[in-house]
Enzyme design. Structure first.
Site, PDB file in Angstrom:
ATOM      1  N   LYS A  32       2.399  -2.936   3.086  1.00 21.10           N
ATOM      2  CA  LYS A  32       3.556  -3.319   2.265  1.00 21.10           C
ATOM      3  C   LYS A  32       4.820  -2.544   2.649  1.00 21.10           C
ATOM      4  CE  LYS A  32       1.189  -5.012  -1.846  1.00 21.10           C
ATOM      5  NZ  LYS A  32       1.034  -4.932  -3.294  1.00 21.10           N
TER       6      LYS A  32
ATOM      7  N   ASP B 215       5.426  -8.662  -6.861  1.00 23.97           N
ATOM      8  CA  ASP B 215       4.555  -7.850  -7.727  1.00 23.97           C
ATOM      9  C   ASP B 215       5.288  -7.465  -9.011  1.00 23.97           C
ATOM     10  OD1 ASP B 215       2.229  -7.761  -6.221  1.00 23.97           O
ATOM     11  OD2 ASP B 215       2.812  -5.960  -5.114  1.00 23.97           O
TER      12      ASP B 215
ATOM     13  N   GLY C  58       1.555   5.298  -6.427  1.00 23.68           N
ATOM     14  CA  GLY C  58       1.684   4.593  -5.157  1.00 23.68           C
ATOM     15  C   GLY C  58       2.563   3.351  -5.296  1.00 23.68           C
TER      16      GLY C  58
ATOM     17  N   LEU D 226      -4.505  -2.582 -13.572  1.00 29.92           N
ATOM     18  CA  LEU D 226      -4.177  -3.435 -12.426  1.00 29.92           C
ATOM     19  C   LEU D 226      -5.424  -3.881 -11.658  1.00 29.92           C
ATOM     20  CD1 LEU D 226      -1.246  -2.830 -13.025  1.00 29.92           C
ATOM     21  CD2 LEU D 226      -0.881  -2.280 -10.641  1.00 29.92           C
TER      22      LEU D 226
HETATM   23  P1  NAP Z   1      -1.702   3.166  -3.316  1.00 33.38           P
HETATM   24  O1  NAP Z   1      -0.308   2.975  -2.827  1.00 33.38           O
HETATM   25  O2  NAP Z   1      -2.768   3.638  -2.374  1.00 33.38           O
HETATM   26  O3  NAP Z   1      -1.625   4.188  -4.579  1.00 33.38           O
HETATM   27  C1  NAP Z   1      -2.778   4.524  -5.313  1.00 33.38           C
HETATM   28  C2  NAP Z   1      -2.435   5.660  -6.284  1.00 33.38           C
HETATM   29  O4  NAP Z   1      -3.617   5.942  -7.043  1.00 33.38           O
HETATM   30  C3  NAP Z   1      -2.056   6.972  -5.615  1.00 33.38           C
HETATM   31  O5  NAP Z   1      -1.187   7.679  -6.459  1.00 33.38           O
HETATM   32  C4  NAP Z   1      -3.404   7.676  -5.513  1.00 33.38           C
HETATM   33  O6  NAP Z   1      -3.324   9.070  -5.403  1.00 33.38           O
HETATM   34  C5  NAP Z   1      -4.006   7.313  -6.848  1.00 33.38           C
HETATM   35  N1  NAP Z   1      -5.453   7.429  -6.895  1.00 33.38           N
HETATM   36  C6  NAP Z   1      -6.360   6.922  -6.010  1.00 33.38           C
HETATM   37  N2  NAP Z   1      -7.610   7.180  -6.446  1.00 33.38           N
HETATM   38  C7  NAP Z   1      -7.490   7.878  -7.613  1.00 33.38           C
HETATM   39  C8  NAP Z   1      -8.417   8.427  -8.521  1.00 33.38           C
HETATM   40  N3  NAP Z   1      -9.764   8.341  -8.323  1.00 33.38           N
HETATM   41  N4  NAP Z   1      -7.952   9.072  -9.617  1.00 33.38           N
HETATM   42  C9  NAP Z   1      -6.631   9.194  -9.827  1.00 33.38           C
HETATM   43  N5  NAP Z   1      -5.690   8.706  -8.988  1.00 33.38           N
HETATM   44  C10 NAP Z   1      -6.116   8.040  -7.892  1.00 33.38           C
HETATM   45  O7  NAP Z   1      -2.269   1.813  -3.920  1.00 33.38           O
HETATM   46  P2  NAP Z   1      -1.426   0.678  -4.707  1.00 33.38           P
HETATM   47  O8  NAP Z   1      -0.949  -0.339  -3.757  1.00 33.38           O
HETATM   48  O9  NAP Z   1      -0.451   1.371  -5.564  1.00 33.38           O
HETATM   49  O10 NAP Z   1      -2.588  -0.006  -5.579  1.00 33.38           O
HETATM   50  C11 NAP Z   1      -3.190   0.658  -6.674  1.00 33.38           C
HETATM   51  C12 NAP Z   1      -4.194  -0.262  -7.353  1.00 33.38           C
HETATM   52  O11 NAP Z   1      -3.520  -1.385  -7.915  1.00 33.38           O
HETATM   53  C13 NAP Z   1      -5.246  -0.845  -6.387  1.00 33.38           C
HETATM   54  O12 NAP Z   1      -6.486  -0.886  -7.050  1.00 33.38           O
HETATM   55  C14 NAP Z   1      -4.760  -2.254  -6.135  1.00 33.38           C
HETATM   56  O13 NAP Z   1      -5.823  -3.151  -5.826  1.00 33.38           O
HETATM   57  C15 NAP Z   1      -4.142  -2.588  -7.495  1.00 33.38           C
HETATM   58  N6  NAP Z   1      -3.113  -3.641  -7.397  1.00 33.38           N
HETATM   59  C16 NAP Z   1      -3.302  -4.775  -8.145  1.00 33.38           C
HETATM   60  C17 NAP Z   1      -2.356  -5.783  -8.108  1.00 33.38           C
HETATM   61  C18 NAP Z   1      -2.568  -7.024  -8.930  1.00 33.38           C
HETATM   62  O14 NAP Z   1      -1.930  -8.052  -8.641  1.00 33.38           O
HETATM   63  N7  NAP Z   1      -3.389  -6.955  -9.951  1.00 33.38           N
HETATM   64  C19 NAP Z   1      -1.211  -5.654  -7.301  1.00 33.38           C
HETATM   65  C20 NAP Z   1      -1.033  -4.467  -6.560  1.00 33.38           C
HETATM   66  C21 NAP Z   1      -2.017  -3.466  -6.612  1.00 33.38           C
HETATM   67  P3  NAP Z   1      -3.730   9.822  -4.052  1.00 33.38           P
HETATM   68  O15 NAP Z   1      -2.564   9.581  -3.122  1.00 33.38           O
HETATM   69  O16 NAP Z   1      -3.894  11.219  -4.491  1.00 33.38           O
HETATM   70  O17 NAP Z   1      -4.984   9.173  -3.544  1.00 33.38           O
END
Ligand code: NAP
Length: 283
Positions: A67, A103, A130, A225
């Site tokens: 992204k 989004d 993130g 999410l």
């Molecule tokens: P990302 O950029 O990788 O960010 C993930 C965030 O979560 C980071 O701050 C990460 O911290 C933290 N994290 C990861 N594992 C963790 C844990 N066990 N406990 C606490 N914090 C944790 O990912 P993203 O794109 O933001 O996506 C996040 C989630 O949203 C994913 O599951 C994705 O599938 C979902 N999502 C859903 C939609 C929808 O349409 N429903 C759209 C977008 C995203 P660290 O850097 O320390 O790992």
């Protein structure tokens, strides 16, 4: 016209986007396809984007981990793509390659449908810092909510808050470490908890992103999410305490539908998309 759309990211094996976008094509009577372009490294992104420039692809969705990687290749950014610093939708306008982000409005539209009119306090705590957390924060700030962002890496939460501060009124955006005592101090002021971490997502379905000792206040709802599983461990915790809890499937449907509308200019019925997803689940 025969439309050619696609999705790039990695991994894409369990993506529901093909069902959503293929249903959008069929239900609106459009000929075309939606293909997956799994890409582990960003090395081949530019050649994929060339297909858009050459008119061989008419729309491309982008997901993790690209992204941000695609930002450097576009000619124009939509306002929301600029604010979030991330692109999930690409298309050509004239000879300009445009990067957009559905989004933000996908989340807001679905949230409004789920909790609009429920009298929920407009103060949110977002777990994670993130790309998705940014989209959620931008959306909520744009409609006047107070937003707190908590991440296990406090520096990441601070960086996100700093990056978003131009779009926040003073006192409306704060960063916290995702640990027991700072969360406990603010939780009573929160109307909506948003899980924007992958914790709880299959296969890590027992991973709860909210510290176990946190006591949920009276008036709090959850938007997770994550949508796989349909009911996450955090949703169960909320439901067992009699609170509203929603997964992220509605956001996924909305962002996909809005991409289709940007690409074609044709409205797609959300209920048709929901039916297609539930037939897949039941089938
Ligand atoms: P990302 O950029 O990788 O960010 C993930 C965030 O979560 C980071 O701050 C990460 O911290 C933290 N994290 C990861 N594992 C963790 C844990 N066990 N406990 C606490 N914090 C944790 O990912 P993203 O794109 O933001 O996506 C996040 C989630 O949203 C994913 O599951 C994705 O599938 C979902 N999502 C859903 C939609 C929808 O349409 N429903 C759209 C977008 C995203 P660290 O850097 O320390 O790992």
């Amino acid at each position: 016209m025969i439309y050619h759309f696609g999705l790039t990211g990695y991994p894409l094996g369990h993506s529901l986007s093909p069902i959503i976008l293929q249903t959008a094509l069929q239900s609106t009577g459009q000929a075309g396809d939606y293909k997956l372009f799994p890409m582990k490294s960003e090395f081949s992104l530019e050649s994929l984007l060339l297909l858009l420039r050459q008119g061989e692809l008419h729309g491309l969705n982008v997901t993790i981990p690209h992204k941000q990687n695609v930002l450097q290749y576009v000619d124009l950014l939509s306002h929301t793509a600029k604010m979030t610093g991330a692109i999930n939708t690409l298309y050509l306008r004239g000879d300009q390659l445009v990067g957009d982000n559905t989004d933000v409005s996908g989340f807001l539209t679905d949230l409004n449908e789920k909790i609009g009119g429920q009298g929920i306090r407009h103060s949110a705590l977002i777990l994670g810092a993130g790309g998705a957390a940014r989209a959620v924060a931008i959306g909520l700030l744009s409609v006047g909510w107070q937003v707190s962002i908590a991440a296990r890496n406090f520096q990441q939460a601070q960086n996100t808050v700093e990056a978003l501060s131009p779009w926040a009124r003073s006192g409306y955006l704060q960063a916290f470490p995702l640990t027991m005592s700072p969360i406990e101090e603010i939780i009573d002021q929160i109307g909506l908890l948003v899980n924007a971490t992958p914790a709880g997502m299959s296969p890590n379905i027992l991973l709860d992103p909210l510290p176990a000792e946190i006591h949920l206040p009276q008036q709090i709802a959850l938007y997770d999410l994550v949508y796989n599983p349909e009911t996450t461990i955090l949703m169960k915790r909320f439901q067992e305490n009699g609170k509203l809890a929603f997964n992220g499937l509605g956001m996924l449907v909305e962002q996909g539908a809005q991409s289709f509308e940007l690409w074609t200019g044709i409205f797609v019925s959300r209920s048709v998309l929901w039916n297609a997803l539930s037939m897949r689940r039941d089938g």
